[in-house]
Design an enzyme around this catalytic site. Sequence first.
Site, PDB file in Angstrom:
ATOM      1  CB  CYS A 136     -21.970 -18.216  27.215  1.00  0.00           C
ATOM      2  SG  CYS A 136     -21.158 -19.824  27.406  1.00  0.00           S
ATOM      3  CG  HIS A 272     -21.846 -19.969  22.996  1.00  0.00           C
ATOM      4  ND1 HIS A 272     -21.389 -19.159  24.030  1.00  0.00           N
ATOM      5  CD2 HIS A 272     -22.621 -19.156  22.212  1.00  0.00           C
ATOM      6  CE1 HIS A 272     -21.851 -17.930  23.863  1.00  0.00           C
ATOM      7  NE2 HIS A 272     -22.606 -17.908  22.780  1.00  0.00           N
ATOM      8  CG  ASN A 311     -24.475 -15.148  21.176  1.00  0.00           C
ATOM      9  OD1 ASN A 311     -24.172 -15.607  22.279  1.00  0.00           O
ATOM     10  ND2 ASN A 311     -23.672 -15.247  20.132  1.00  0.00           N
TER      11      ASN A 311
END
Length: 344
Positions: A136, A272, A311
């Site tokens: 990520c 994240h 995302n």
Amino acid sequence: MKVLSFLCVLLVSVATAKQQFSELQYRNAFTDWMITHQKSYTSEEFGARYNIFKANMDYVQQWNSKGSETVLGLNNFADITNEEYRNTYLGTKFDASSLIGTQEEKVFTTSSAASKDWRSEGAVTPVKNQGQCGGCWSFSTTGSTEGAHFQSKGELVSLSEQNLIDCSTENSGCDGGLMTYAFEYIINNNGIDTESSYPYKAENGKCEYKSENSGATLSSYKTVTAGSESSLESAVNVNPVSVAIDASHQSFQLYTSGIYYEPECSSENLDHGVLAVGYGSGSGSSSGQSSGQSSGNLSASSSNEYWIVKNSWGTSWGIEGYILMSRNRDNNCGIASSASFPVV
């Protein structure tokens, strides 16, 4: 046998929860979900995944029945446990406790607006998908770098996450990393390759950077005052910003639409890396809200300000790959705890 044993444990653990639907309702929902998400299982795995799906379906129903501004649904992560989700998709491990409240307030621009959306200005590439790789941090890095390059050069170039996973040795590839380390790699390397020349593989590999395929360069990067959402807003007015958040909760895993607020979120333990591309206020219906299972109405006491966050889990998750995260609500999920953006 190890896989089968693991799934049997999952089968037992999720089957003990109180069921909220009939078996026919569960079965029909799972069948429809498998078709929608093109999923298939071995005969050994089917039972466990079905029971996990049922448990997630119950959780979604319980959450949405409370009328939260956050709407959950049976998205592409509905057949995995929260532990599986955390172990597979979260790849930024950072403790921001030593930074929050210790830094001087940073302001990056004197201009402000009621809302900002870098997507409408052409500075954001389409939503990407990291797959089963904890990379990520690399997607967050390329996102802010793509935005900075766009502003400097007037062209939007998709940059290579695989280049960072393979070559940013201060990071750990699919096992996690930090965006600031990735910025430092691009600066010291005098460039990062384009996505087309160095495509994503969702696995660690040998560094194959080629300077002739470079799509962008950086001169430096700036960090946002840890814990300050006003500093983050100032930064987002300058460039899309790489942010680290706490995304460990089942509510984040199964997010579908609305403004995300998780009272159990940590502002210090971050796991994240994502990209803040704007901010605004309202119900979120004008920001690509998908068809959730409940209205997600805002209560009178709830804040309706949000961050627009990109995302890296594909367009089947969230609002076509985006999430609206609570803004000016005590730094929920650490959105402003570890934020940075590059300078070309």
